[in-house]
Design a protein around this motif. Structure first.
Motif, mmCIF file in Angstrom:
data_model
loop_
_atom_site.group_PDB
_atom_site.id
_atom_site.type_symbol
_atom_site.label_atom_id
_atom_site.label_comp_id
_atom_site.label_asym_id
_atom_site.label_seq_id
_atom_site.Cartn_x
_atom_site.Cartn_y
_atom_site.Cartn_z
ATOM 1 N N THR A 28 -40.755 11.426 -1.332
ATOM 2 C CA THR A 28 -40.372 10.069 -1.704
ATOM 3 C C THR A 28 -40.101 10.095 -3.206
ATOM 4 O O THR A 28 -40.169 11.152 -3.831
ATOM 5 N N ALA A 29 -39.805 8.940 -3.779
ATOM 6 C CA ALA A 29 -39.523 8.870 -5.215
ATOM 7 C C ALA A 29 -40.296 7.713 -5.824
ATOM 8 O O ALA A 29 -40.613 6.741 -5.145
ATOM 9 N N TYR A 30 -40.608 7.848 -7.110
ATOM 10 C CA TYR A 30 -41.294 6.758 -7.802
ATOM 11 C C TYR A 30 -40.767 6.615 -9.221
ATOM 12 O O TYR A 30 -40.088 7.505 -9.732
ATOM 13 N N THR A 31 -41.065 5.481 -9.836
ATOM 14 C CA THR A 31 -40.617 5.194 -11.196
ATOM 15 C C THR A 31 -41.798 4.746 -12.053
ATOM 16 O O THR A 31 -42.899 4.555 -11.550
ATOM 17 N N SER A 32 -41.530 4.573 -13.329
ATOM 18 C CA SER A 32 -42.550 4.058 -14.249
ATOM 19 C C SER A 32 -42.547 2.535 -14.209
ATOM 20 O O SER A 32 -42.190 1.865 -15.165
ATOM 21 N N ASP A 48 -50.539 13.231 -18.864
ATOM 22 C CA ASP A 48 -49.202 13.526 -19.382
ATOM 23 C C ASP A 48 -48.399 12.238 -19.522
ATOM 24 O O ASP A 48 -48.490 11.339 -18.683
ATOM 25 N N LYS A 49 -47.582 12.157 -20.565
ATOM 26 C CA LYS A 49 -46.709 11.012 -20.754
ATOM 27 C C LYS A 49 -45.397 11.279 -20.028
ATOM 28 O O LYS A 49 -44.726 12.270 -20.282
ATOM 29 N N LEU A 50 -45.050 10.410 -19.087
ATOM 30 C CA LEU A 50 -43.810 10.539 -18.329
ATOM 31 C C LEU A 50 -42.686 9.820 -19.076
ATOM 32 O O LEU A 50 -42.874 8.719 -19.585
ATOM 33 N N ARG A 51 -41.516 10.472 -19.143
ATOM 34 C CA ARG A 51 -40.347 9.904 -19.790
ATOM 35 C C ARG A 51 -39.138 10.063 -18.881
ATOM 36 O O ARG A 51 -39.007 11.094 -18.200
ATOM 37 N N PRO A 52 -38.249 9.071 -18.856
ATOM 38 C CA PRO A 52 -37.025 9.211 -18.051
ATOM 39 C C PRO A 52 -36.306 10.529 -18.375
ATOM 40 O O PRO A 52 -36.273 10.970 -19.522
ATOM 41 N N GLY A 53 -35.781 11.163 -17.349
ATOM 42 C CA GLY A 53 -35.084 12.439 -17.507
ATOM 43 C C GLY A 53 -35.959 13.654 -17.233
ATOM 44 O O GLY A 53 -35.445 14.759 -17.069
ATOM 45 N N MET A 54 -37.265 13.456 -17.194
ATOM 46 C CA MET A 54 -38.168 14.576 -16.896
ATOM 47 C C MET A 54 -38.017 14.975 -15.433
ATOM 48 O O MET A 54 -37.841 14.124 -14.581
ATOM 49 N N LYS A 55 -38.126 16.258 -15.162
ATOM 50 C CA LYS A 55 -38.132 16.758 -13.787
ATOM 51 C C LYS A 55 -39.581 17.008 -13.418
ATOM 52 O O LYS A 55 -40.095 18.110 -13.586
ATOM 53 N N TYR A 100 -40.329 11.991 -9.592
ATOM 54 C CA TYR A 100 -40.258 11.002 -10.660
ATOM 55 C C TYR A 100 -38.797 10.698 -10.998
ATOM 56 O O TYR A 100 -38.006 11.597 -11.244
ATOM 57 N N MET A 101 -38.448 9.416 -10.990
ATOM 58 C CA MET A 101 -37.079 8.969 -11.259
ATOM 59 C C MET A 101 -36.984 8.126 -12.527
ATOM 60 O O MET A 101 -36.091 7.291 -12.663
ATOM 61 N N GLY A 102 -37.901 8.309 -13.449
ATOM 62 C CA GLY A 102 -37.856 7.557 -14.704
ATOM 63 C C GLY A 102 -38.057 6.073 -14.463
ATOM 64 O O GLY A 102 -39.037 5.653 -13.869
ATOM 65 N N LYS A 103 -37.089 5.275 -14.909
ATOM 66 C CA LYS A 103 -37.164 3.827 -14.709
ATOM 67 C C LYS A 103 -36.067 3.355 -13.754
ATOM 68 O O LYS A 103 -35.837 2.161 -13.608
ATOM 69 N N LYS A 107 -32.118 4.250 -7.996
ATOM 70 C CA LYS A 107 -32.029 5.665 -7.604
ATOM 71 C C LYS A 107 -33.203 6.056 -6.704
ATOM 72 O O LYS A 107 -33.037 6.767 -5.713
ATOM 73 N N ALA A 108 -34.393 5.567 -7.047
ATOM 74 C CA ALA A 108 -35.579 5.871 -6.238
ATOM 75 C C ALA A 108 -35.450 5.279 -4.841
ATOM 76 O O ALA A 108 -35.772 5.933 -3.846
ATOM 77 N N LEU A 109 -34.957 4.056 -4.744
ATOM 78 C CA LEU A 109 -34.778 3.422 -3.433
ATOM 79 C C LEU A 109 -33.696 4.134 -2.618
ATOM 80 O O LEU A 109 -33.819 4.288 -1.405
ATOM 81 N N GLU A 110 -32.640 4.587 -3.295
ATOM 82 C CA GLU A 110 -31.583 5.337 -2.597
ATOM 83 C C GLU A 110 -32.109 6.665 -2.061
ATOM 84 O O GLU A 110 -31.680 7.131 -1.016
ATOM 85 N N TRP A 111 -33.021 7.284 -2.799
ATOM 86 C CA TRP A 111 -33.618 8.537 -2.333
ATOM 87 C C TRP A 111 -34.366 8.290 -1.028
ATOM 88 O O TRP A 111 -34.255 9.047 -0.083
#
Length: 124
Positions: A28-32, A48-55, A100-103, A107-111
């Motif tokens: 599944t996918a999630y966001t901040s 860990d600090k999560l930032r958009p663009g991280m894999k 993780y899909m950032g914010k 995109k997360a819902l489409e996944w």
């Protein structure tokens, strides 16, 4: 091609390939977003600090026992690049990862939810 199969056979007998793991999991996918996590949506389970663009991914806790510990690297079939385990999921989940899909909530819902194959190497 014969050389490839010979090399593969040699690696399997010497044990060089024994630390490579493959597993089908639900992804599944999630966001901040506060609605998806807690009051600190950009801080993962190990701090860990999560930032958009991280894999990065979160893993179900049963996968921790399989070698997918904090900072473990893995690949996901169908996606490019290498992902890092930076978060862990609630105890109720098994054989599951959360990408993780950032914010990007859209995109997360489409996944959505799908089965994927993951690959990683353990140090055991």
């Amino acid at each position: 091609m014969k050389l490839f199969y010979l090399l593969l056979l040699v690696l399997s007998f010497t044990g060089c390939a024994k630390n490579t793991h493959t597993l089908e999991v639900t992804a599944t996918a999630y966001t901040s977003s506060r609605g998806e996590t807690d009051s600190t949506p950009s801080i993962a389970a190990w701090g860990d600090k999560l930032r958009p663009g991280m894999k990065s991914i979160a893993v179900s806790r049963d996968l921790l026992k399989r070698g997918l510990q904090h900072n473990a690297k893995l690949t996901i079939e169908g996606l490019t690049g290498e992902y890092t385990v930076l978060d862990k999921m609630n105890k109720r989940w098994t054989k599951k990862i959360d990408i993780y899909m950032g914010k990007d909530r859209k995109k997360a819902l489409e996944w959505g939810k799908r089965k994927v194959i993951i690959h990683w190497k353990s140090t055991d």
